[in-house]
Motif scaffolding. Structure first.
Motif, mmCIF file in Angstrom:
data_model
loop_
_atom_site.group_PDB
_atom_site.id
_atom_site.type_symbol
_atom_site.label_atom_id
_atom_site.label_comp_id
_atom_site.label_asym_id
_atom_site.label_seq_id
_atom_site.Cartn_x
_atom_site.Cartn_y
_atom_site.Cartn_z
ATOM 1 N N THR A 110 53.275 -10.641 1.699
ATOM 2 C CA THR A 110 53.400 -10.055 0.361
ATOM 3 C C THR A 110 52.733 -10.909 -0.708
ATOM 4 N N LEU A 111 52.076 -10.192 -1.632
ATOM 5 C CA LEU A 111 51.434 -10.805 -2.781
ATOM 6 C C LEU A 111 51.975 -10.076 -4.010
ATOM 7 N N ASN A 112 52.761 -10.758 -4.831
ATOM 8 C CA ASN A 112 53.432 -10.116 -5.962
ATOM 9 C C ASN A 112 52.799 -10.468 -7.294
ATOM 10 N N ASN A 113 52.952 -9.550 -8.243
ATOM 11 C CA ASN A 113 52.446 -9.757 -9.590
ATOM 12 C C ASN A 113 53.618 -9.685 -10.560
ATOM 13 N N ILE A 114 53.889 -10.783 -11.257
ATOM 14 C CA ILE A 114 54.947 -10.806 -12.259
ATOM 15 C C ILE A 114 54.308 -10.489 -13.605
ATOM 16 N N ALA A 115 54.337 -9.197 -13.954
ATOM 17 C CA ALA A 115 53.670 -8.740 -15.187
ATOM 18 C C ALA A 115 54.699 -8.610 -16.294
ATOM 19 N N PHE A 144 52.827 -15.090 -1.844
ATOM 20 C CA PHE A 144 51.991 -15.519 -2.963
ATOM 21 C C PHE A 144 52.468 -14.766 -4.198
ATOM 22 N N ILE A 145 52.547 -15.454 -5.338
ATOM 23 C CA ILE A 145 52.964 -14.816 -6.586
ATOM 24 C C ILE A 145 51.946 -15.114 -7.676
ATOM 25 N N VAL A 165 56.898 -21.131 -3.080
ATOM 26 C CA VAL A 165 55.905 -20.081 -2.811
ATOM 27 C C VAL A 165 54.610 -20.391 -3.557
ATOM 28 N N MET A 166 53.469 -20.164 -2.893
ATOM 29 C CA MET A 166 52.170 -20.362 -3.557
ATOM 30 C C MET A 166 52.078 -19.456 -4.781
ATOM 31 N N SER A 167 51.513 -19.970 -5.874
ATOM 32 C CA SER A 167 51.385 -19.151 -7.080
ATOM 33 C C SER A 167 50.143 -19.534 -7.865
#
Length: 375
Positions: A110-115, A144-145, A165-167
């Motif tokens: 999973t690759l997330n976007n905190i918008a 990844f975030i 987590v990688m960010s």
């Protein structure tokens, strides 16, 4: 597991098409198969037309019913087990939570976007507290975030959320510089302002309305205040249709509804306004207006302040302050047209150098390849 299949998810098909269209196209151009997962709406077919495989999922975006949310989690899980994407890109809050948990159970990266985090870390309601727990647990399962501003990244660190987590930080969603091009407003003696957002009081709609009342009284028909965006949405801060109709009838603002051609609306105005005190990512409307060479008036608020160099391409005002907003808008009104155009040139330069959508898309492509190499 199909190593060339990428899933991309959000809480509306409208969002995926309007905000992530070029990301989908870039993934397709790189040879990936793309699965677009979101609730069905009139934009779902447009995702298919792009070349993606559209799959529906039910998400109650503003709801707090645990049964509904468990059903959303299970729906994502079934989709991931059946279609076996190698990576899923998640956008919007509930997708960041439930798609991430489902993907973890299904063995999908999973690759997330905190918008932006809205009122999640401000509100002390039971629902917000539960959401914070879910966010903390789910984001620790991500691979990844991406954050859209350093404030959110610092907040995650402060609350010890996903600290292993990688960010990385993205410049918001970026702006499509080929679609949004510099367009000068007409020099006809009328100063026009535009606010584009979901019609939420948290976006500063109330302060905009009050400032408009003051300035209309002072300048009459030589100033105009426009609003564009979804009305009566599923949110406790939503502006009702009845409230908007009353404002329009009063002659203070013009409500334009919604539009798939926002550049046509932005082109007509002298200045873009967003007096938000909502916890934003980096507002797309400000980036697109900046790309079109418009001065910006916004608040000293998370995600908003990144778009303005005060006194260079716009003005920054205090959140929740009608007086501060009125003062900033008045500066735009009394400014010569040529000076507003100069501010607009500065806006375009800022967007080109800091917020080009190509920068954002390239970061996604690099992160996806990074996750695939680890698979």
């Amino acid at each position: 597991m199909y190593k060339n299949t990428i899933a991309i998810t959000a809480n509306t098909s409208w969002y995926l098409y309007n905000f992530r269209k070029n990301t989908i196209l870039a993934l397709l151009e790189q040879g990936y198969s793309v699965i677009a997962i979101a609730p069905f709406d009139v934009y779902s077919q447009k995702l298919t037309d792009l070349g993606a495989t559209y799959l529906p999922v039910k998400i109650d975006s503003g709801g707090t019913n645990p049964v509904s949310d468990i059903a959303t989690f299970y729906a994502f899980y079934k989709l991931y087990k059946h279609h076996k994407p190698c990576v899923t890109l998640n956008f919007t809050p509930k997708n960041n939570i439930y798609s991430t948990l489902a993907a973890k159970c299904a063995g999908v990266k999973t690759l997330n976007n905190i918008a932006g985090l809205g009122t999640l870390f401000i509100n002390e309601s039971i629902a917000s507290k539960i959401a914070r727990v879910l966010y903390k647990y789910s984001q620790s399962k991500a691979d990844f975030i991406f954050f859209q501003n350093e404030d959110d990244r610092a907040l995650f660190k402060q609350h010890k959320i996903a600290h292993n987590v990688m960010s990385d930080r993205l410049p918001g969603s970026g702006a499509d510089l080929s679609r949004f091009t510099v367009t000068a407003a007409p020099d006809d003696g009328v100063t026009r302002f535009l606010l584009i957002a979901r019609m939420l009081f948290d976006k500063g709609i109330g302060q905009y309305l009050e400032a408009a009342r003051v300035l209309k009284k002072q300048y009459g028909d030589t100033v105009e205040f426009r609003l564009l965006g979804f009305l009566d949405v599923d949110n406790p801060s939503a502006v009702s249709k009845a409230q908007m109709n009353a404002w329009v009838a009063e002659g203070v603002v013009n409500y334009l509804g919604t539009s798939d051609n926002v550049e046509a609306e932005i082109a007509q105005v002298d200045c873009m306004v967003l007096p938000s005190y909502y916890r934003e990512g980096v507002p797309k409307s400000l980036l697109e207006a900046g790309a079109m060479g418009k001065p910006i008036v916004t608040t000293d608020n998370v995600g908003c302040r990144e778009t303005v160099d005060d006194g260079f391409n716009g003005f920054i005002c205090e959140p929740r302050s009608t007086e501060s907003l009125t003062d900033a808008l008045n500066k735009i009104i009394i400014m010569p047209h040529s000076e507003r155009l100069k501010f607009g040139v500065n806006s375009r330069h800022k967007i080109e150098t800091e917020f080009d959508e190509k920068i954002v898309i390239n970061k996604y492509l690099v992160a996806v390849k990074q996750l695939l190499n680890e698979a």
